[in-house]
Design a protein around this motif. Structure first.
Motif, PDB file in Angstrom:
ATOM      1  N   GLN A  36     -15.749 -13.228  -4.459  1.00 29.57           N
ATOM      2  CA  GLN A  36     -14.853 -12.593  -5.432  1.00 29.57           C
ATOM      3  C   GLN A  36     -14.113 -13.637  -6.266  1.00 29.57           C
ATOM      4  O   GLN A  36     -13.972 -13.499  -7.483  1.00 29.57           O
ATOM      5  CB  GLN A  36     -13.846 -11.690  -4.703  1.00 29.57           C
TER       6      GLN A  36
ATOM      7  N   HIS B  52     -13.088 -14.784 -10.355  1.00 24.59           N
ATOM      8  CA  HIS B  52     -11.739 -14.310 -10.628  1.00 24.59           C
ATOM      9  C   HIS B  52     -10.733 -15.353 -10.144  1.00 24.59           C
ATOM     10  O   HIS B  52     -10.964 -16.016  -9.132  1.00 24.59           O
ATOM     11  CB  HIS B  52     -11.457 -12.986  -9.921  1.00 24.59           C
TER      12      HIS B  52
ATOM     13  N   GLN C 146      -7.519  -1.853  -3.746  1.00 19.08           N
ATOM     14  CA  GLN C 146      -8.714  -1.946  -2.905  1.00 19.08           C
ATOM     15  C   GLN C 146      -8.736  -3.256  -2.131  1.00 19.08           C
ATOM     16  O   GLN C 146      -9.136  -3.284  -0.955  1.00 19.08           O
ATOM     17  CB  GLN C 146      -9.979  -1.779  -3.749  1.00 19.08           C
ATOM     18  N   TRP C 147      -8.252  -4.333  -2.747  1.00 25.98           N
ATOM     19  CA  TRP C 147      -8.225  -5.605  -2.033  1.00 25.98           C
ATOM     20  C   TRP C 147      -7.084  -5.664  -1.026  1.00 25.98           C
ATOM     21  O   TRP C 147      -7.202  -6.323   0.015  1.00 25.98           O
ATOM     22  CB  TRP C 147      -8.162  -6.774  -3.012  1.00 25.98           C
TER      23      TRP C 147
ATOM     24  N   ALA D  81      -7.675  -9.646  -7.284  1.00 22.91           N
ATOM     25  CA  ALA D  81      -7.843  -8.456  -8.108  1.00 22.91           C
ATOM     26  C   ALA D  81      -8.067  -8.781  -9.579  1.00 22.91           C
ATOM     27  O   ALA D  81      -7.958  -7.909 -10.427  1.00 22.91           O
ATOM     28  CB  ALA D  81      -6.627  -7.536  -7.959  1.00 22.91           C
ATOM     29  N   GLY D  82      -8.366 -10.025  -9.903  1.00 22.37           N
ATOM     30  CA  GLY D  82      -8.600 -10.396 -11.295  1.00 22.37           C
ATOM     31  C   GLY D  82      -7.852 -11.656 -11.655  1.00 22.37           C
ATOM     32  O   GLY D  82      -7.823 -12.619 -10.898  1.00 22.37           O
TER      33      GLY D  82
ATOM     34  N   ARG E  43      -6.444   1.061 -13.934  1.00 24.71           N
ATOM     35  CA  ARG E  43      -7.571   0.276 -13.432  1.00 24.71           C
ATOM     36  C   ARG E  43      -7.094  -0.932 -12.625  1.00 24.71           C
ATOM     37  O   ARG E  43      -7.560  -1.197 -11.526  1.00 24.71           O
ATOM     38  CB  ARG E  43      -8.462  -0.180 -14.592  1.00 24.71           C
ATOM     39  N   GLY E  44      -6.145  -1.675 -13.187  1.00 27.50           N
ATOM     40  CA  GLY E  44      -5.642  -2.855 -12.499  1.00 27.50           C
ATOM     41  C   GLY E  44      -4.976  -2.522 -11.178  1.00 27.50           C
ATOM     42  O   GLY E  44      -5.124  -3.248 -10.190  1.00 27.50           O
ATOM     43  N   LYS E  45      -4.256  -1.397 -11.163  1.00 32.24           N
ATOM     44  CA  LYS E  45      -3.584  -0.996  -9.922  1.00 32.24           C
ATOM     45  C   LYS E  45      -4.587  -0.730  -8.811  1.00 32.24           C
ATOM     46  O   LYS E  45      -4.421  -1.212  -7.682  1.00 32.24           O
ATOM     47  CB  LYS E  45      -2.742   0.258 -10.175  1.00 32.24           C
ATOM     48  N   TYR E  46      -5.639   0.008  -9.121  1.00 31.98           N
ATOM     49  CA  TYR E  46      -6.595   0.341  -8.071  1.00 31.98           C
ATOM     50  C   TYR E  46      -7.464  -0.845  -7.679  1.00 31.98           C
ATOM     51  O   TYR E  46      -7.907  -0.935  -6.519  1.00 31.98           O
ATOM     52  CB  TYR E  46      -7.428   1.557  -8.470  1.00 31.98           C
ATOM     53  N   GLU E  47      -7.698  -1.760  -8.597  1.00 30.19           N
ATOM     54  CA  GLU E  47      -8.398  -2.988  -8.210  1.00 30.19           C
ATOM     55  C   GLU E  47      -7.561  -3.794  -7.223  1.00 30.19           C
ATOM     56  O   GLU E  47      -8.096  -4.360  -6.268  1.00 30.19           O
ATOM     57  CB  GLU E  47      -8.711  -3.810  -9.463  1.00 30.19           C
ATOM     58  N   ALA E  48      -6.259  -3.832  -7.449  1.00 28.51           N
ATOM     59  CA  ALA E  48      -5.383  -4.533  -6.499  1.00 28.51           C
ATOM     60  C   ALA E  48      -5.304  -3.782  -5.174  1.00 28.51           C
ATOM     61  O   ALA E  48      -5.354  -4.394  -4.097  1.00 28.51           O
ATOM     62  CB  ALA E  48      -3.986  -4.700  -7.101  1.00 28.51           C
TER      63      ALA E  48
END
Length: 230
Positions: free
Chosen positions: A146, A150, A98-99, A154-155, A91-96
């Motif tokens: 965003q 955050h 996408q940004w 990405a978080g 999950r974290g990888k794909y959130e990063a």
């Protein structure tokens, strides 16, 4: 050892910062894009799109040298090589990612056009200036929203997405933007600017870059030379 073929532009600084953040040993090879170094035969062998940056890692994944062009690909390669700045969880990888793609597909191209039409174009075209200035402000707004919830893009973790985006926002004034209009982005921007590796990265070749020197350099950067088939 990583050989970085680069120039002090936002895309160049992405890689400089990543190399510094990862603590990798590297050598810098200036590619003066105003002088046309990017069209040299040797550089085209590693960057067929005649754009900086490009790297050669003498210790590639299989122990053999590997060359890479495109700044986003280089960031992902260095993240994979070092295990840094790209989350391991899916999950974290794909959130990063996408940004990172947001930067590659939107922030870079659109802010680059804002720079061109606001500063470098030989004639000021009101439609183009307004279009890309407004798009710059829209993108800043997306980022600001965003970052309102955050710490990083990405978080809560600093990633390649932040490394890729930050250099493009350093020229906010040239893009017709007031940073105070985006308080969450401004907080993020100032935090990243204070990172020691970022400070070192943006200084790479910084003294070598000068304002446009005349019509010849302008033609190399923006004229027919760009479009020759090589």
């Amino acid at each position: 050892m990583i050989d970085a073929y680069t120039w002090p532009t936002p895309n160049g600084h992405k890689v400089h910062i990543m190399l510094e953040e990862c603590g990798l040993e590297y050598r810098v090879h200036p590619i003066n894009i105003g002088a046309g170094d990017q069209f040299g035969e040797d550089f085209l062998k590693i960057s067929p799109n005649n754009k900086i940056p490009a790297i050669v890692d003498t210790d590639g994944p299989d122990g053999q040298p590997i060359s890479l062009f495109e700044s986003g690909a280089i960031l992902l390669y260095l993240a994979g090589k070092t295990g840094k700045f790209l989350p391991e969880d899916v999950r974290g990888k794909y959130e990063a990612l996408q940004w990172l793609m947001f930067q590659m597909g939107g922030v870079g191209p659109m802010l680059g056009q804002a720079h061109h039409f606001r500063i470098y174009a030989p004639e000021k075209i009101e439609y183009a200036v307004n279009r890309y200035t407004n798009e710059a402000k829209r993108l800043y707004g997306v980022i600001d929203k965003q970052l309102s919830t955050h710490k990083y893009l990405a978080g809560d973790t600093y990633t390649v997405a932040d490394i890729a985006t930050f250099p493009w926002l350093r020229s906010w004034q040239n893009q017709g933007v007031e940073l105070d209009d985006y308080p969450h982005l401004k907080r993020w921007f100032n935090d990243i600017a204070e990172r020691p590796a970022v400070k070192r990265g943006v200084e790479v070749l910084a003294s070598a870059r000068k304002p446009l020197q005349g019509d010849k350099e302008r033609e190399v950067l923006f004229g027919a030379t760009q479009y020759q088939r090589r």
